[in-house]
Structure formats: structure tokens, C-alpha cells
Design an enzyme around this catalytic site. Structure first.
Site, PDB file in Angstrom:
ATOM      1  N   LYS A 224      37.192  50.549  29.867  1.00 53.19           N
ATOM      2  CA  LYS A 224      38.452  50.147  30.495  1.00 53.19           C
ATOM      3  C   LYS A 224      38.476  48.649  30.732  1.00 53.19           C
ATOM      4  O   LYS A 224      39.460  47.971  30.407  1.00 53.19           O
ATOM      5  CB  LYS A 224      38.648  50.927  31.808  1.00 53.19           C
ATOM      6  CG  LYS A 224      39.922  50.604  32.524  1.00 53.19           C
ATOM      7  CD  LYS A 224      39.668  49.584  33.608  1.00 53.19           C
ATOM      8  CE  LYS A 224      40.978  49.084  34.173  1.00 53.19           C
ATOM      9  NZ  LYS A 224      40.739  48.103  35.256  1.00 53.19           N
TER      10      LYS A 224
ATOM     11  N   ASP B 150      42.620  53.752  32.429  1.00 52.67           N
ATOM     12  CA  ASP B 150      42.101  53.903  33.785  1.00 52.67           C
ATOM     13  C   ASP B 150      42.465  55.296  34.275  1.00 52.67           C
ATOM     14  O   ASP B 150      42.952  56.127  33.518  1.00 52.67           O
ATOM     15  CB  ASP B 150      42.679  52.808  34.688  1.00 52.67           C
ATOM     16  CG  ASP B 150      44.174  52.985  34.861  1.00 52.67           C
ATOM     17  OD1 ASP B 150      44.760  53.856  34.206  1.00 52.67           O
ATOM     18  OD2 ASP B 150      44.768  52.254  35.667  1.00 52.67           O
TER      19      ASP B 150
END
Length: 219
Positions: free
Chosen positions: A127, A145
Site C-alpha cells: 500500500k 488500504d
DNA sequence: AAAACGGGGGC
DNA sequence: GCCCCAGTTTT
């Protein structure tokens, strides 16, 4: 057979309806052409933390640690003092100093514009690496996320159990035009409407397309 | 697969 | 007082 998920309709609707909400910190930094180093630091500081907290301490931090070399001049104790409110401060301070050391030693004090090189840095997962690529360099990437993971599964667009799995599926099915905007848009949607528990489905602009997978209560 | 890292903010 | 937060690493 089930209908394919109308991703174009959903994303275009979100692009018009989410414009009224505040932008996440890193998206605002990217819009202001902030340096990749600042983007990387802000992203590390925001791990499992509201990015409004990072925004509060960022000015004082970047005033004295604008570059990897400058940050390395700070002691771990001094860095902790500067970032204390974001939580996980000892872990994050050590991670940041370690990253700065590697940037100086191995990358000419620059943040690498390469996924694998970013993933090789301590404390940088998929991420974070994708967020630096997209927000810092404008390169292709998908940042998954917890919001992107939760909402894509809730829609019924993907059927996955971890954010990394979601990223791999999205790389196959998500049109390239949405790779960068999907993260910011779903963060805003997730923070304001599509909450982890008891989402506000009655005011959701894309409710008509949502399968509500796993949604028990809503308002 | 689960724990650990953590103070701050919302309700 | 309890739950959650733009995750990642270690056990």
C-alpha cells in the site's frame, strides 16, 4: 450468471459526488506537487492513524527534516518528540531513520521511483509503495488500504480476504483510468459514508450498485 | 493466523 | 468506556 459490476458508472458517480468532501492528506500533497520524500514520510506516519493527525505535526517536522540527510541529523529521541501524537512513534521513528540511511547510501538521497526498490525499504508494504509511486511520481499503481479492500468486497466487485489479494485482482479488472483515483475516492467514501460498521447507505451515491456483502446494519 | 506497535478522536 | 484509525512486521 450475474451482471458485471458497473465500475465505470460507480467511479464516475463518485468523482462528482465526493468532490465536496475534504481530500486525504497525501492526495492534497500530490496535488501540490509535494516531493516524493515528503509523500513517503507522511505515508509512514499515517500507518493505522488518522491522516489529520499527521497533517498537524507535518509542518514542524518538515521544517527541520526536509531531506533524508536533514532527518538523519535528528536523534531518535528528538524525532519521537516531533511525531509523538501519531502513535507507534518509536517504531515509526526508527523506521524513518533507517529508511533515510538507506536512501543516502543506496539511492543518492532520492526516493526510488520503482515498486521493488520501494518494497525493499523497511516499513514499506504494497500500500505504501503504491501510494508513493502514484502520489509522489504520478506513475501507475493501485493503493489498496482497508477502505478500498472493504468497499470493493462490499460492492461485490471483488471477493478477497486481504488487501494484497484485492490489489492483485484489481490489477486484472480495474480500468487503468481509475488506478490512481480509486484510492482517494474510496477513502473519502469510507470515512464519511461507507463505514466499517453501520454504513450510511441511505445517503450513499452508489447504493443502487452495491451488493452490501457482509453489511449487517446500516442507516 | 495472531499479536504487537499506540496516542488521539468520535460517539 | 469502547471502538476505530490511508499497515507492516514479527511470532
Amino acid at each position: 450468471m450475474t451482471e458485471p459490476f458497473p465500475i465505470d458508472t460507480v467511479m464516475q458517480t463518485l468523482q462528482t459526488t465526493m468532490a465536496d468532501y475534504p481530500q486525504p492528506l497525501v492526495d492534497a500533497m500530490a496535488a501540490a506537487h509535494t516531493s516524493p520524500f515528503h509523500i513517503l514520510v507522511a505515508t509512514i506516519l499515517s500507518l493505522r492513524t488518522k491522516d489529520t493527525l499527521t497533517a498537524q505535526i507535518a509542518p514542524a517536522l518538515f521544517a527541520v527534516a526536509d531531506t533524508p540527510e536533514a532527518m538523519l541529523q535528528l536523534s531518535e529521541e528528538r524525532l519521537i518528540e516531533l511525531i509523538y501524537p501519531v502513535g507507534f512513534y518509536r517504531n515509526k521513528a526508527r523506521t524513518l531513520l533507517h529508511i533515510c540511511q538507506l536512501l543516502v547510501e543506496q539511492h543518492q538521497s532520492d526516493v526510488p521511483a520503482d515498486l521493488d526498490a520501494l518494497l525493499a525499504l523497511p516499513g514499506v508494504g504494497r500500500k505504501t509503495a503504491n501510494l508513493v509511486l502514484t502520489a509522489g511520481f504520478g506513475l501507475p499503481g493501485i493503493c489498496v488500504d482497508i477502505h478500498v479492500h472493504r468497499i470493493c468486497n462490499r460492492w461485490g466487485y471483488v471477493h478477497t480476504s486481504t488487501p494484497d489479494q484485492t490489489e492483485m485482482v484489481l490489477r486484472q479488472v480495474l480500468p487503468a483510468a481509475y488506478w490512481i483515483p480509486i484510492n482517494g475516492l474510496l477513502v473519502i467514501l469510507g470515512q464519511n459514508i461507507c463505514h466499517p460498521t453501520s454504513p450510511r447507505c441511505s445517503v450513499c451515491p452508489v447504493e443502487a450498485h452495491c451488493a452490501r456483502v457482509g453489511v449487517k446494519r446500516s442507516r
